[in-house]
Design an enzyme around this catalytic site. Structure first.
Site, short mmCIF file in Angstrom:
data_model
loop_
_atom_site.label_atom_id
_atom_site.label_comp_id
_atom_site.label_asym_id
_atom_site.label_seq_id
_atom_site.Cartn_x
_atom_site.Cartn_y
_atom_site.Cartn_z
N GLU A 1 0.82 -1.21 0.00
CA GLU A 1 0.00 0.00 0.00
C GLU A 1 0.86 1.26 0.00
O GLU A 1 0.55 2.25 -0.67
CB GLU A 1 -0.92 0.01 1.22
CG GLU A 1 -1.92 -1.15 1.25
CD GLU A 1 -1.40 -2.36 2.04
OE1 GLU A 1 -2.22 -3.04 2.67
OE2 GLU A 1 -0.17 -2.61 2.00
N ALA B 1 12.49 -37.19 -8.75
CA ALA B 1 12.53 -37.63 -10.15
C ALA B 1 12.55 -39.14 -10.16
O ALA B 1 13.13 -39.78 -9.28
CB ALA B 1 13.77 -37.06 -10.83
N THR C 1 21.43 -39.25 1.22
CA THR C 1 21.49 -38.45 0.00
C THR C 1 22.65 -37.48 0.04
O THR C 1 23.36 -37.28 -0.95
CB THR C 1 20.17 -37.70 -0.20
OG1 THR C 1 19.10 -38.65 -0.32
CG2 THR C 1 20.20 -36.83 -1.44
N ASP D 1 25.30 -38.12 -2.91
CA ASP D 1 25.22 -37.18 -4.02
C ASP D 1 26.02 -35.90 -3.82
O ASP D 1 26.28 -35.19 -4.78
CB ASP D 1 23.76 -36.80 -4.29
CG ASP D 1 22.91 -37.99 -4.72
OD1 ASP D 1 23.50 -39.03 -5.07
OD2 ASP D 1 21.68 -37.87 -4.71
N GLY E 1 16.27 -38.31 0.43
CA GLY E 1 16.06 -39.38 -0.52
C GLY E 1 14.70 -40.05 -0.34
O GLY E 1 13.79 -39.51 0.30
N ALA E 2 14.63 -41.25 -0.87
CA ALA E 2 13.36 -41.97 -0.87
C ALA E 2 12.84 -42.19 0.55
O ALA E 2 11.65 -42.04 0.82
CB ALA E 2 13.53 -43.31 -1.59
N LEU F 1 11.55 -38.83 2.03
CA LEU F 1 10.27 -38.48 1.41
C LEU F 1 9.14 -39.36 1.92
O LEU F 1 8.06 -38.87 2.26
CB LEU F 1 10.40 -38.60 -0.11
CG LEU F 1 11.25 -37.53 -0.80
CD1 LEU F 1 11.74 -38.03 -2.16
CD2 LEU F 1 10.45 -36.25 -0.96
#
Length: 371
Positions: A54, A160, A217, A221, A314-315, A318
């Protein structure tokens, strides 16, 4: 008249989006000032701690139009604030300029606002219309609303996967196969997505406050978890290392981006203010083995005022969020032409609804919402 309100509220949403990644923990807000169907001012919240939408909107009005401000209609995607924070109350600013009509997209759930801005405007004699494009306004600030209503960050899962549903190659076999050429195998790391999808993931990262990967991971990685492929801010990096197994040469510890390590033995991070002031470095947040790690991470991020979380792997990590039922969105990128000979199965969603699908450079991207 309602369609006219919607037209200008759409413009507010367009403006508000320009603050994404730069205003948290504040919400994204856009404002438009209209006189006789002519926009005389526009503004959005550009930076945390800076002027609100604003203020920027009124400041943008040309000198030749400033006498019109009081007779103009202010459109704003979120209820004007009514409290002193980093800046003075926006409701007071509108009252000071004697703006007679304000159209609001949605109410603000933040306890210090939560209807008080609307009430203050109405008490000053202002005509206030509430709820124009309300669902769009709520969607824009879904992270902010989740944080203040559910008392946890907004959580997005991403992975992925190959066409046959694997998230990685199996280290025991170390190979994969292209469906288009069954005779070709390689022992290299399984690279699933294309260049355009990788760039999209970096854009997604720039939209979130924190990004999390599991210990395995990080070891396997050595990810940077930055937005180097997209011109946006880097999220805070998060990783569990309960038994201090991660070597210090990993990119997560390079000091370029703030990193939080969840550990059983160390505790150096004490409050949200210290985290916000950090421009890099590594902090440790102590957890215990008595409570689910997912719940401890989520509770820690709420205490540290990290409003959104991007879980990249990782898996196991998740799946732990899925099994706990603590997630809001999931995004999967599938390379349909790639199949793993031996691989690590992708996570399995539950209580999900597919929102949309798109194709990008040979990859299929699916967007899910948690029911």
């Amino acid at each position: 008249m309602h369609s006219q309100h919607e037209r200008y509220m759409y413009r507010c949403l367009q403006l508000a989006q320009m603050g994404q990644g730069r205003v948290a923990p504040n919400p994204m807000v856009g404002a438009v000032l209209v006189y006789n169907d002519r926009i005389i001012g526009e503004g959005w919240h550009r930076q945390y701690g800076g002027p609100h939408a604003e203020v920027n909107c009124i400041d943008s009005v040309k000198e030749s139009d400033q006498h019109l401000i009081g007779d103009a209609t202010m459109y704003v995607s979120l209820e004007p604030c009514a409290h002193f924070g980093k800046t003075p109350p926006c409701a007071d600013l509108l009252i000071k300029h004697q703006i007679k009509k304000v159209v609001v997209g949605c109410r603000d759930p933040f306890p210090l606002v939560a209807g008080k801005g609307i009430e203050k405007l109405q008490a000053a004699g202002c005509d206030v219309v509430v709820g124009v494009l309300e669902q769009d306004c709520l969607e824009l600030n879904k992270r902010f609303f989740c944080f203040h209503t559910l008392h946890r960050p907004y959580i997005t899962l991403k992975w992925a996967q190959t066409g046959d549903g694997n998230i990685a190659g199996d280290a025991a076999f170390g190979n994969y196969i292209q469906a288009s050429n069954p005779s070709v195998t390689t022992a290299k790391r399984l690279l699933i997505t294309g260049a355009q999808s990788n760039r999209l993931v970096h854009r997604w990262r720039s939209e979130e406050a924190g990004i999390l990967v599991g210990t395995q991971t990080a070891l396997a990685d050595d990810p940077s978890l930055t937005t180097r492929l997209w011109p946006g801010p880097d999220p805070i990096r998060l990783v569990p290392d309960l038994h201090n197994r991660l070597p210090q040469h990993l990119k997560l510890f390079d000091g370029s981006v703030t990193t939080i390590v969840f550990s059983l033995t160390k505790h150096t991070l004490t409050d949200a203010a210290r985290l916000r002031a950090a421009k890099g470095g590594v902090f440790y947040y102590q957890v215990t083995e008595d409570v689910s790690l997912v719940h401890q991470v989520v509770n820690a991020l709420y205490q540290l005022q990290v409003q959104s979380l991007f879980v990249e792997g990782g898996a196991g990590m998740l799946q732990s969020f899925i099994d706990a039922g603590i997630w809001d969105e999931a995004r999967t990128i599938t390379n349909e032409s790639l199949n793993a000979l031996h691989g690590l199965p992708a996570p399995v969603l539950s209580h999900q609804q597919l929102q949309r699908m798109e194709q990008l450079d040979g990859d299929t991207i699916r967007y899910f919402r948690h029911l």
